[in-house]
Every structure is written in C-alpha cells, then in structure tokens.
Motif scaffolding. Structure first.
Motif, PDB file in Angstrom:
ATOM      1  N   LEU A  91       0.818  -1.206   0.000  1.00  0.00           N
ATOM      2  CA  LEU A  91       0.000   0.000   0.000  1.00  0.00           C
ATOM      3  C   LEU A  91       0.854   1.259   0.000  1.00  0.00           C
ATOM      4  O   LEU A  91       0.499   2.255  -0.620  1.00  0.00           O
ATOM      5  CB  LEU A  91      -0.932  -0.015   1.222  1.00  0.00           C
ATOM      6  CG  LEU A  91      -2.088  -1.018   1.166  1.00  0.00           C
ATOM      7  CD1 LEU A  91      -2.861  -1.006   2.481  1.00  0.00           C
ATOM      8  CD2 LEU A  91      -3.022  -0.690   0.012  1.00  0.00           C
ATOM      9  N   GLU A 106       1.713   1.969  -3.441  1.00  0.00           N
ATOM     10  CA  GLU A 106       0.534   2.459  -4.160  1.00  0.00           C
ATOM     11  C   GLU A 106       0.354   3.956  -3.925  1.00  0.00           C
ATOM     12  O   GLU A 106       0.086   4.725  -4.864  1.00  0.00           O
ATOM     13  CB  GLU A 106      -0.723   1.706  -3.693  1.00  0.00           C
ATOM     14  CG  GLU A 106      -0.770   0.247  -4.057  1.00  0.00           C
ATOM     15  CD  GLU A 106      -1.322   0.016  -5.452  1.00  0.00           C
ATOM     16  OE1 GLU A 106      -1.601   1.015  -6.154  1.00  0.00           O
ATOM     17  OE2 GLU A 106      -1.456  -1.162  -5.827  1.00  0.00           O
ATOM     18  N   ILE A 157      -5.585   2.680 -10.250  1.00  0.00           N
ATOM     19  CA  ILE A 157      -5.684   1.589  -9.271  1.00  0.00           C
ATOM     20  C   ILE A 157      -6.743   0.564  -9.670  1.00  0.00           C
ATOM     21  O   ILE A 157      -7.285  -0.133  -8.817  1.00  0.00           O
ATOM     22  CB  ILE A 157      -5.998   2.137  -7.858  1.00  0.00           C
ATOM     23  CG1 ILE A 157      -7.349   2.871  -7.845  1.00  0.00           C
ATOM     24  CG2 ILE A 157      -4.900   3.071  -7.393  1.00  0.00           C
ATOM     25  CD1 ILE A 157      -7.737   3.370  -6.472  1.00  0.00           C
ATOM     26  N   ARG A 166      -6.877  -2.818  -8.045  1.00  0.00           N
ATOM     27  CA  ARG A 166      -7.118  -2.940  -6.608  1.00  0.00           C
ATOM     28  C   ARG A 166      -8.600  -2.935  -6.263  1.00  0.00           C
ATOM     29  O   ARG A 166      -9.002  -3.392  -5.203  1.00  0.00           O
ATOM     30  CB  ARG A 166      -6.417  -1.802  -5.869  1.00  0.00           C
ATOM     31  CG  ARG A 166      -4.913  -1.953  -5.789  1.00  0.00           C
ATOM     32  CD  ARG A 166      -4.514  -3.095  -4.876  1.00  0.00           C
ATOM     33  NE  ARG A 166      -3.375  -2.756  -4.030  1.00  0.00           N
ATOM     34  CZ  ARG A 166      -2.938  -3.484  -3.035  1.00  0.00           C
ATOM     35  NH1 ARG A 166      -3.538  -4.623  -2.763  1.00  0.00           N
ATOM     36  NH2 ARG A 166      -1.908  -3.111  -2.313  1.00  0.00           N
ATOM     37  N   MET A 209      -9.713  -0.023  -2.522  1.00  0.00           N
ATOM     38  CA  MET A 209      -8.647   0.967  -2.625  1.00  0.00           C
ATOM     39  C   MET A 209      -9.240   2.361  -2.781  1.00  0.00           C
ATOM     40  O   MET A 209      -8.720   3.339  -2.231  1.00  0.00           O
ATOM     41  CB  MET A 209      -7.736   0.636  -3.811  1.00  0.00           C
ATOM     42  CG  MET A 209      -6.494   1.511  -3.891  1.00  0.00           C
ATOM     43  SD  MET A 209      -5.383   1.211  -2.485  1.00  0.00           S
ATOM     44  CE  MET A 209      -4.177   2.520  -2.729  1.00  0.00           C
ATOM     45  N   SER A 236     -11.125  -1.141   4.751  1.00  0.00           N
ATOM     46  CA  SER A 236     -10.595  -1.154   3.389  1.00  0.00           C
ATOM     47  C   SER A 236      -9.228  -1.824   3.342  1.00  0.00           C
ATOM     48  O   SER A 236      -8.962  -2.648   2.451  1.00  0.00           O
ATOM     49  CB  SER A 236     -10.494   0.280   2.852  1.00  0.00           C
ATOM     50  OG  SER A 236     -11.764   0.906   2.794  1.00  0.00           O
ATOM     51  N   LEU A 251      -8.134  -5.238   1.367  1.00  0.00           N
ATOM     52  CA  LEU A 251      -7.055  -5.192   0.377  1.00  0.00           C
ATOM     53  C   LEU A 251      -5.943  -6.185   0.692  1.00  0.00           C
ATOM     54  O   LEU A 251      -5.393  -6.831  -0.207  1.00  0.00           O
ATOM     55  CB  LEU A 251      -6.472  -3.775   0.316  1.00  0.00           C
ATOM     56  CG  LEU A 251      -7.317  -2.720  -0.388  1.00  0.00           C
ATOM     57  CD1 LEU A 251      -6.791  -1.320  -0.076  1.00  0.00           C
ATOM     58  CD2 LEU A 251      -7.319  -2.949  -1.898  1.00  0.00           C
TER      59      LEU A 251
END
Length: 206
Positions: free
Chosen positions: A9, A12, A34, A37, A41, A162, A166
C-alpha cells in the motif's frame, strides 16, 4: 521481494502522489491507476483525508456519497456507475499529496504487522459483505451535515476495513468491525446527549 511487497500500500500511495506531477487530479485518473485494486482501494483513498487535521470544505458530501456507492458495490458485487461530472471533478493536488505522504509514513511503521491471516474470516462472504455494508453506512455518515470533528470516527472505520479487504487480513477486519460498533454507539448517542457530552464521556473513559 514477494508479491505482497511489490504491491504494498505504501508503494501504491507513492505512485498516486507521483500522478500529481503529471496533470490535474480527478477521480477518473485515480480509478484508472488503481483499477487492479478495486473498490476497497478507492474507499481507502477517499476516506483517508478525513483523518488529517485539515479542513475539507465541500468535500465531505461528494466523498461520502462516493464511498457509500463503492461500499455498496463491495457488499453486493454490482459494478458502480458514476456520472462523468463526478469522475472528472478536480481534486486538490495539495490534499492528495499531504494524504499520500502521511499514509506512507504511517504504513511504513505498521505495514509489517498487516498481512494475510485468518482466511476463514476474510474469505467468508458474510464477513466481506458485512464490511462493504459498514463502509456504505460510514460513507453515508460522512456525507451528513454533522458537527465538526465527527468525520474522523467513520473515516477510521472505513480505512481499517478497506485495508483489511485489500491485504486479506482477517484480524484487521475484526478490528474494523469493532470501530464500526463504536461509530454505531457514537452516532446513536449524538442526538440524545449531544456532541459535547459524548466528548466528556470519552475523555473520562480514556
């Protein structure tokens, strides 16, 4: 480096921050970046700024509605539809940069503790659907015209849920359930005893 590290993350958020150097930021640009994801995300990116100690004038309603839409998609599996005016609305680049930097600093400290575990929780359709429903409700709370300082609790629950979805972290998912329970109690008491009274109760408890 394993697959989990390659798609961390923190990386990201570094990539999202880098997007700010190449044109104006819109929701469509973030979605395009993204796309692998998914909705979790997006709810993480949209809720995260509400945990920063900065004002977000005019953003709580649209961001809250978007979070609710993506949360509903998580809970039902339906593909969300959004009007082009929402997708092409500019998002302040300073806000994106500050949030991404803060997120990377925080994740660099805790990311080693977040990992796939308790798969029986994370892979359970009931638990995953429940997480999506909770994100939907918390998104709706963000969109309501409530007193200052009330955005952080639902945002914290959204972020936790979240990240759990993920990263496949069943333990963190349970923590997110607990944060949602706190929100349920907080917003149930809010119209009954008032905001100031709740703050006093929390200050005594902690």
């Amino acid at each position: 480096m394993n697959v989990h590290d390659e798609h961390s993350l923190s990386r990201e958020f570094q990539e999202i921050e880098d997007l700010c150097d190449h044109g104006s930021m819109t929701l469509q640009r973030i979605i395009d970046h993204i796309h692998g994801r998914g909705e979790a995300m997006l709810t993480l990116v949209l809720a995260g700024p509400f945990l920063l100690p900065i004002p977000l004038p005019g953003l709580s309603i649209p961001f809250g509605v978007l979070i609710a839409i993506f949360g509903f998609s998580l809970s039902t599996g339906w593909k969300p539809w959004l009007p082009k005016t929402w997708l092409n609305r500019n998002i302040p680049e300073d806000l994106i940069r500050r949030f991404c930097r803060t997120a990377r600093k925080f994740l660099s400290k805790v990311e080693r503790f977040i990992r796939p575990r308790y798969g029986w929780v994370h892979k359970n359709r009931v638990f995953k659907g429940g997480a999506g429903t909770m994100i939907t409700i918390c998104g709706a709370l963000l969109a309501l015209p409530l007193p200052p300082g009330t955005n952080a609790p639902p945002a914290a629950a959204i972020v936790c849920l979240s990240v759990a979805l993920l990263e496949g972290d069943g333990l963190l998912l349970m923590v997110g359930y607990g944060l949602f329970a706190f929100n349920a109690a907080f917003f149930t008491l809010l119209p009954i005893v008032g905001y100031e009274a709740i703050l006093k109760i929390l200050s005594v408890g902690f």
